[in-house]
Design a protein around this motif. Structure first.
Motif, PDB file in Angstrom:
ATOM      1  N   VAL A  34       0.840  -1.190   0.000  1.00 10.72           N
ATOM      2  CA  VAL A  34       0.000   0.000   0.000  1.00 10.72           C
ATOM      3  C   VAL A  34       0.879   1.245   0.000  1.00 10.72           C
ATOM      4  O   VAL A  34       1.792   1.361   0.826  1.00 10.72           O
ATOM      5  N   ASN A  35       0.617   2.158  -0.922  1.00  6.56           N
ATOM      6  CA  ASN A  35       1.319   3.447  -0.996  1.00  6.56           C
ATOM      7  C   ASN A  35       2.839   3.319  -0.947  1.00  6.56           C
ATOM      8  O   ASN A  35       3.521   4.107  -0.285  1.00  6.56           O
ATOM      9  N   ALA A  36       3.376   2.337  -1.620  1.00  5.60           N
ATOM     10  CA  ALA A  36       4.825   2.116  -1.643  1.00  5.60           C
ATOM     11  C   ALA A  36       5.207   1.564  -3.011  1.00  5.60           C
ATOM     12  O   ALA A  36       4.380   0.956  -3.698  1.00  5.60           O
ATOM     13  N   PRO A  37       6.459   1.765  -3.398  1.00  2.83           N
ATOM     14  CA  PRO A  37       6.886   1.203  -4.685  1.00  2.83           C
ATOM     15  C   PRO A  37       6.942  -0.330  -4.628  1.00  2.83           C
ATOM     16  O   PRO A  37       7.095  -0.930  -3.564  1.00  2.83           O
ATOM     17  N   VAL A  38       6.806  -0.932  -5.799  1.00  2.27           N
ATOM     18  CA  VAL A  38       6.947  -2.382  -5.911  1.00  2.27           C
ATOM     19  C   VAL A  38       8.413  -2.728  -5.688  1.00  2.27           C
ATOM     20  O   VAL A  38       9.308  -2.065  -6.208  1.00  2.27           O
ATOM     21  N   VAL A  39       8.662  -3.762  -4.889  1.00  2.00           N
ATOM     22  CA  VAL A  39      10.018  -4.181  -4.551  1.00  2.00           C
ATOM     23  C   VAL A  39      10.223  -5.609  -5.055  1.00  2.00           C
ATOM     24  O   VAL A  39       9.340  -6.455  -4.929  1.00  2.00           O
ATOM     25  N   THR A  40      11.401  -5.873  -5.618  1.00  2.00           N
ATOM     26  CA  THR A  40      11.732  -7.203  -6.130  1.00  2.00           C
ATOM     27  C   THR A  40      13.025  -7.701  -5.502  1.00  2.00           C
ATOM     28  O   THR A  40      14.004  -6.966  -5.453  1.00  2.00           O
ATOM     29  N   TYR A  41      12.998  -8.930  -5.012  1.00  2.00           N
ATOM     30  CA  TYR A  41      14.179  -9.584  -4.442  1.00  2.00           C
ATOM     31  C   TYR A  41      14.471 -10.833  -5.258  1.00  2.00           C
ATOM     32  O   TYR A  41      13.566 -11.615  -5.531  1.00  2.00           O
ATOM     33  N   VAL A  42      15.719 -11.045  -5.624  1.00  2.00           N
ATOM     34  CA  VAL A  42      16.105 -12.236  -6.366  1.00  2.00           C
ATOM     35  C   VAL A  42      16.567 -13.302  -5.381  1.00  2.00           C
ATOM     36  O   VAL A  42      17.403 -13.040  -4.517  1.00  2.00           O
ATOM     37  N   VAL A  43      16.009 -14.503  -5.512  1.00  2.00           N
ATOM     38  CA  VAL A  43      16.392 -15.639  -4.677  1.00  2.00           C
ATOM     39  C   VAL A  43      17.278 -16.542  -5.533  1.00  2.00           C
ATOM     40  O   VAL A  43      16.806 -17.153  -6.496  1.00  2.00           O
ATOM     41  N   PRO A  44      18.572 -16.630  -5.214  1.00  2.00           N
ATOM     42  CA  PRO A  44      19.496 -17.445  -6.014  1.00  2.00           C
ATOM     43  C   PRO A  44      19.161 -18.940  -5.951  1.00  2.00           C
ATOM     44  O   PRO A  44      18.380 -19.395  -5.114  1.00  2.00           O
ATOM     45  N   VAL A  45      19.793 -19.677  -6.813  1.00  2.00           N
ATOM     46  CA  VAL A  45      19.629 -21.136  -6.878  1.00  2.00           C
ATOM     47  C   VAL A  45      20.033 -21.769  -5.542  1.00  2.00           C
ATOM     48  O   VAL A  45      21.001 -21.363  -4.917  1.00  2.00           O
ATOM     49  N   ASN A  46      19.274 -22.773  -5.114  1.00  2.00           N
ATOM     50  CA  ASN A  46      19.541 -23.537  -3.884  1.00  2.00           C
ATOM     51  C   ASN A  46      19.705 -22.656  -2.653  1.00  2.00           C
ATOM     52  O   ASN A  46      20.609 -22.861  -1.848  1.00  2.00           O
ATOM     53  N   SER A  47      18.816 -21.681  -2.501  1.00  2.00           N
ATOM     54  CA  SER A  47      18.840 -20.823  -1.322  1.00  2.00           C
ATOM     55  C   SER A  47      17.417 -20.434  -0.966  1.00  2.00           C
ATOM     56  O   SER A  47      16.458 -20.815  -1.645  1.00  2.00           O
ATOM     57  N   SER A  48      17.291 -19.682   0.136  1.00  2.00           N
ATOM     58  CA  SER A  48      15.971 -19.247   0.565  1.00  2.00           C
ATOM     59  C   SER A  48      16.026 -17.794   1.003  1.00  2.00           C
ATOM     60  O   SER A  48      17.101 -17.227   1.233  1.00  2.00           O
TER      61      SER A  48
END
Length: 95
Positions: A49-63
């Protein structure tokens, strides 16, 4: 009190995205845990809500575990390099 939602499995073809949690009635405090077991990275996209869209990359074999307030949508997006697979789980605040 928090509510832990069931684990969901995902298997996304290259370049495909899908939402896995939506609260379009004003947002909520929530956290997401993404486990990436596939051979390519996957992106966690958070719309708030009222914030920019944020994207996080999850690398291979990680969490990755992320908590945020005012969450409208948690979505996953497979990159164009290849398919992504793993699990995603959410905990939401019950206010």
């Amino acid at each position: 009190m928090a509510i832990l939602l069931p684990i969901q499995n995902y298997n996304l073809p290259a370049g495909v995205g899908k939402s896995y949690y939506e609260n379009l009635a004003g947002g909520t405090n929530a956290s997401a845990t993404v486990n990436n077991f596939g051979p390519f990275p996957v992106s966690l996209v958070i719309t708030r809500v009222n914030a920019p869209v944020v994207t996080y990359v999850v690398p291979v074999n990680s969490s990755l575990t992320i908590s945020s307030g005012g969450v409208l949508v948690f979505a996953l997006l497979a990159n164009l390099g290849g398919a992504a697979s793993g699990t995603i789980q959410f905990a939401v605040a019950d206010l």
